[in-house]
Design an enzyme around this catalytic site. Structure first.
Site, PDB file in Angstrom:
ATOM      1  N   GLY A 103      -3.733  30.756   4.531  1.00  0.00           N
ATOM      2  CA  GLY A 103      -2.719  32.029   5.001  1.00  0.00           C
ATOM      3  C   GLY A 103      -1.639  31.794   4.662  1.00  0.00           C
ATOM      4  O   GLY A 103      -0.918  31.010   3.371  1.00  0.00           O
ATOM      5  N   SER A 104      -0.952  32.876   4.795  1.00  0.00           N
ATOM      6  CA  SER A 104       0.678  33.700   4.437  1.00  0.00           C
ATOM      7  C   SER A 104       0.942  32.502   4.425  1.00  0.00           C
ATOM      8  O   SER A 104       2.851  32.746   3.777  1.00  0.00           O
ATOM      9  CB  SER A 104       1.206  34.992   5.710  1.00  0.00           C
ATOM     10  OG  SER A 104       0.317  35.376   5.735  1.00  0.00           O
ATOM     11  N   VAL A 105       1.976  31.387   4.351  1.00  0.00           N
ATOM     12  CA  VAL A 105       2.614  30.571   4.402  1.00  0.00           C
ATOM     13  C   VAL A 105       2.728  30.197   3.175  1.00  0.00           C
ATOM     14  O   VAL A 105       3.475  29.873   2.064  1.00  0.00           O
ATOM     15  CB  VAL A 105       2.466  29.044   4.912  1.00  0.00           C
ATOM     16  CG1 VAL A 105       2.455  29.425   6.666  1.00  0.00           C
ATOM     17  CG2 VAL A 105       0.913  28.556   5.327  1.00  0.00           C
TER      18      VAL A 105
ATOM     19  N   LYS B 234       2.598  32.212   0.480  1.00  0.00           N
ATOM     20  CA  LYS B 234       3.635  33.374   0.179  1.00  0.00           C
ATOM     21  C   LYS B 234       5.083  32.824  -0.453  1.00  0.00           C
ATOM     22  O   LYS B 234       5.515  33.389  -0.950  1.00  0.00           O
ATOM     23  CB  LYS B 234       4.035  34.661   1.102  1.00  0.00           C
ATOM     24  CG  LYS B 234       2.592  35.622   1.162  1.00  0.00           C
ATOM     25  CD  LYS B 234       2.799  36.700   2.382  1.00  0.00           C
ATOM     26  CE  LYS B 234       1.351  36.522   2.426  1.00  0.00           C
ATOM     27  NZ  LYS B 234       1.202  37.449   4.081  1.00  0.00           N
TER      28      LYS B 234
END
Lengths: 596, 389
Positions: A293-295, A297
């Site tokens: 997920g967003s980690v 990014k």
């Protein structure tokens, strides 16, 4: 003359033989006579020489016996007689605290031929050794030879049985691996089989070295037991509180690649791995892969900044993103155009996807590959898992968009730690290690991003904690300048992204201030399927569970790793993130004021 | 207070009294201690050895060792009561008998461990070559001495003939260990008899050539030498276990009966009894054992040195060399100082033939070193005799 008598034979062969004999005798006599006149003394002298030779010989034997008995070192390690298994070196943490140790235990044997009273022996042994199966004891007592009954007796247990004075019951020493910490660090330490062969964790990874080093002092690992204990403790508390399926915690030194702590929940006791459920035995930090997920990014943004396809001032319209028939959504709806730091702290999927699409698939894959995301994390553990990558070498726009915010790609938690450590340590990818690294010989890494990009990423991470809209606020340990990125990934249940079940992660770094080569540590907390609690207002997002856990871990371990706590900031007239902003980085973090 | 009269008063003129006062007490005492130690150790090693072979009675070997020790003691006492003439006579008959049996071995012998060395009868197996050794040494000493007298007896030739016959029969078995033993003892007797130095060098060269020939002719000898020279990859089970046992014993040992090696290693009660003892009783005991053998040999050779008759000198020196070298080689093998050679530790190792033959050997040696009128020179030691003058 006798020789004439002997020679007086008719056969020529015999004559020849007698001449040879006569010649020999004469030569002996002559030589003897010529050698020395004093026969008597010479004989004595020669016996004395023999005597001296033997005295010297037995003297040598005495020396040899002393050497063999006291200094040979035979029989201690890898011995056949003392231990049944191969002896292993102790495992310690980086400061010599014991993680695993070989202790002498005892195996108990019975020889039925020496037993006087089989009935009594059976009764007494059965009572004294509850772990012994009755059938086995019975079989041994009716055998016709000495039989092994049970191993792993402690000296106290052995003494108790020995004190009973049972004839025919004997003991032999055997090495037994003991893990004094029990469940602490169990996954990373691993365990051995009864024969002393490493089967998991560091026991397997360093099996050969541990055997070779047996008897030559302990084997120092990179683990810091205090860090590990704090990590284990916080992870377990959080896991239980949120009722998670499983949880992972990692602490690394990003400059050396050393793993200071690695925790996987649910755990087991290394002393009795056989009693644990198979599910618990998996070291999820190394052997499991997750869609993070967003980690992710952090990787996308580092790629965009370093490749030059974006700057801190780039803006992105995050209203909507339509890719074919697929619409990308944002968790926290923001309208209009926002800057790159805002994309980061709002964790905008649309913004990140647009950024990645701008850079293009070749650049993205080139950087992801350099970050080590396409291969198992480089670490000694053989558990280190291979990532699950999108199919095909040429990524479509959809794949680029998905991977940019951590979907469609599954990597191990250790891979995240390795890649992010490389981005945040000044820009060099350093393989992770479980061996203690000599501070004077810091490993040279492979450059993956510039020092400037690294600095910017540190600032962005910090901003995500300090900014009001940042998702990592609950990770802020006082005075430790914590930075971090949340990730709340939808879990795939029945081949579909679940609407309400998530993997909540927090990837943190501290301290974010100070020079680029200052001591810096990475902390990762991952919770699979945390439950929504009233106190989290029904949220399961990482900011409410993983982030506070990471904050507490950092708060506890900072003193152990030697990170100094800054004096508490006075009530600031300016927002905290501005105060934390490094000089000479104008504009990059100016958004706080504007955005609010 | 009336003094208790000594069992044998100095004035006692009976056969036993004379024997007691003329036999060397130090040698007698050392042998007695060794025999008692052998019996004691057999009680520690016998149960394990019996279990390995699968014998029902754990003290099978210990009880037999006691019997052997008594028989050995009888041989020793009987031998030591002989006169020098009696020694020669006994040696002659024993040699003839042993050689005859050895010749018959290929037909009626008992084969074990790749060699035919044993004669089986009534549950006991006898190794005739053990008895041949002391007899041969006495006979060659006699022949060397006769040869020196210049009375026309071709002593050296006869001695070499007796030796060659024995070696030939040993190599047929094949028994390289005994061959080496009698060769060394024969060489020592020849050396003492006054062989010129240049002959010695010639013989050493021959011995070296012989060793080389043995090395190439017998596979198991070559394998053992290789094993000793290259410690890796080959199976050195016995000697490795022995090293571990000795190291585990340390200074004070694991304690009586606590040894582990005896449960794991074959031949422990014979060839590797030293290691078993070192594991259970420690270095202190090992040094005592080595010290006893050293005392036995040096005391014996010292006595031999002071004898006046060449035959008695040569024969007793050869017999003590026979005992001493066997003890030396056995301990050295246990300590991994020389290649493995199956050889018993005199008086200590389990084995009837070995115990009886050693009793006989020492008995003959004691008989030769007894104090008789004219047996010893009036002067004591070397210095007065002029060796250092």
């Amino acid at each position: 003359m006798i020789q004439h008598d002997i020679a007086d034979y008719r056969a020529p062969g015999r004559r020849w033989f007698s001449q040879v004999v006569w010649g020999l005798e004469e030569a002996f006599k002559k030589a003897k006579a010529a050698d020395q006149a004093e026969d008597d003394t010479r004989t004595r002298m020669r016996i004395f020489i023999l005597l001296a030779l033997f005295a010297t010989g037995f003297g040598c034997l005495a020396l040899g016996a002393s050497h063999s008995a006291l200094f040979s070192g035979a029989g201690k390690p890898n011995g056949y007689l003392a231990p049944l298994g191969a002896a292993r070196a102790d495992l310690t943490d980086r400061e010599g605290r014991l993680l695993a140790v070989d202790l002498i235990h005892f195996g108990v044997y019975v020889d039925p031929r020496e037993i006087w009273d089989p009935a009594e022996t059976q009764r007494v042994l059965g009572a004294a050794l509850p772990g012994l199966q009755t059938a086995r004891l019975d079989k041994a007592l009716h055998s016709d030879r000495r039989e092994y009954l049970l191993g792993g007796l402690t000296p106290e247990e052995k003494a108790r049985i020995q004190d009973m004075g049972l004839p025919g019951v004997s003991f032999e020493e055997e090495e037994h691996r003991v893990y004094p910490l029990g469940t602490s660090a169990a996954h990373v330490i691993g365990f051995t089989d009864k024969g002393g062969t490493g089967l998991a964790g560091m026991e397997l990874a360093f099996d050969e070295q541990i055997r070779r080093q047996a008897g030559q002092g302990p084997f120092a690992t990179s683990i810091d037991l205090r860090v590990q204990a704090a990590l284990d403790d916080e992870l377990e508390k959080t896991a239980i509180k949120f009722g998670v399926n499983d949880a992972v915690g990692i602490v690394t030194n990003i400059h050396t690649g050393e793993v200071l702590g690695m925790s996987s929940w649910p755990n087991y006791d290394s002393n009795v791995p056989g009693q644990a459920a198979p599910y618990n035995l998996v070291n999820r930090a190394a052997a499991s892969v997750y869609e993070p997920g967003s980690v992710f990014k952090v990787f996308s943004m580092a790629m965009a900044l370093d490749s030059g396809s974006a700057t801190m001032n780039s803006t992105y319209n995050v209203e909507s993103l339509q890719l074919g028939n697929r619409t990308i959504h944002d968790f926290h709806a923001v309208h209009g155009a926002i800057t790159l730091p805002e994309v980061f702290i709002h964790s905008s999927n649309i913004g990140t996807a647009k950024m990645a699409l701008q850079a293009g698939a070749p650049t993205l894959t080139k950087y992801f590959k350099a970050f080590g995301l396409f291969t198992p994390a480089k670490i000694e553990l053989s558990e280190s898992a291979r990532p699950i990558l999108p199919r095909g070498a040429n990524w479509t726009d959809g794949t680029v968009a998905s991977t940019s915010f951590g979907q469609s790609i599954s990597v191990s938690p250790l891979s995240l730690a390795q890649g992010m450590g490389g981005i945040l340590n000044g820009g060099e990818l350093i393989p992770l290690t479980l061996k203690k690294v000599d501070p004077a010989n810091r490993p040279k890494g492979t450059r993956i991003v510039s020092e400037d990009t690294s600095r910017k990423m540190l600032d962005l991470m910090r901003l995500n904690v300090t900014a009001k809209e940042g998702s990592g606020g609950k990770a802020d340990a006082p005075g430790l300048s914590v930075g971090g990125k949340t990730g709340t990934a939808q879990l795939v249940i029945d081949k579909k992204y679940s609407k309400d079940r998530v993997l909540a992660s927090f990837a943190a770094v501290f301290p974010t201030d100070g020079p680029i080569d200052a001591d810096r540590y990475f902390v990762l907390i991952m919770l699979k399927d945390p439950k929504r609690l009233p106190e989290t207002f029904g949220f399961a997002t990482a900011g409410w569970n993983a982030a506070p856990a990471a904050g507490r871990v950092i708060d506890r371990i900072a003193p152990f790793v030697g990170v100094r706590r800054a004096a508490p900031a006075l009530a600031a007239a300016t927002p905290i993130a501005v105060a934390a902003k490094p000089a000479g980085d104008e504009g990059s973090l100016a958004i706080e004021g504007d955005a609010q | 207070m009336t003094r208790q009269p000594h069992a044998f008063a100095r004035t006692d003129r009976t056969r036993a009294g004379v024997w007691w006062w003329t036999t060397d007490h130090v040698l007698l005492g050392v042998v007695a201690i060794l025999m008692i130690l052998g019996v004691m150790l057999s009680f520690a090693s016998s149960p394990a050895a019996a279990a390995r072979i699968g014998l029902g009675d754990p003290f099978h070997f210990a009880v037999r060792q006691c019997v052997f020790a008594v028989i050995g003691a009888c041989f020793l006492l009987g031998g030591s009561m002989l006169s020098p003439k009696g020694v020669r006579r006994a040696a002659f008959f024993i040699y003839i008998g042993a050689i005859a049996v050895m010749m018959a071995l290929p037909i009626m012998g008992h084969s074990a461990k790749g060699a035919t060395r044993w004669l089986e009868f009534g549950g006991f197996s006898l190794q005739p070559s053990e008895f041949m050794k002391p007899a041969l040494i006495v006979l060659v000493a006699w022949m060397f001495a006769e040869g020196q007298k210049n009375e026309g007896v071709p002593g050296v030739s006869i001695a070499f003939g007796l030796y060659a016959l024995a070696v030939a029969l040993l190599l047929v078995q094949p028994d390289v260990g005994q061959t080496i033993l009698i060769t060394i003892a024969f060489g020592a007797a020849f050396f003492v008899a006054g062989v010129p130095l240049r002959w010695i060098f010639g013989m050493l060269a021959t011995a070296a050539a012989g060793m080389t020939a043995i090395y190439f002719a017998f596979d198991h000898v070559a394998a053992r030498v290789h094993k000793f020279l290259s410690h890796d990859k080959v199976d050195t089970h016995q000697i490795d276990r022995a090293q571990e046992a000795i190291a585990a014993g340390g200074l004070f040992g694991r304690g009586p009966g606590e040894g582990l090696m005896k449960r794991h290693v074959p031949d422990l009660h014979t060839d590797f009894i030293y290691s078993v003892a070192a594991e259970e009783y420690g270095l202190i005991f090992s040094l005592l054992l080595i010290g006893l053998f050293a005392l036995l040999v040096t005391r014996g050779l010292y006595k031999a040195m002071k004898l006046s008759d060449p035959f008695e000198q040569i024969a007793s020196a050869g017999l003590f060399v026979l005992v001493g070298q066997q003890a030396f080689i056995n301990v050295a093998v246990n300590l991994n100082l020389i290649p493995t050679k199956g050889m018993t530790l005199p008086f200590i190792s389990y084995g009837g033939s070995s115990m009886m033959a050693m009793g006989l050997t020492l008995g003959l040696a004691l008989a030769l070193t007894r104090r008789r009128p004219g047996a010893y020179t009036a002067t004591e030691g070397l210095a007065r005799a002029g060796a250092y003058a």
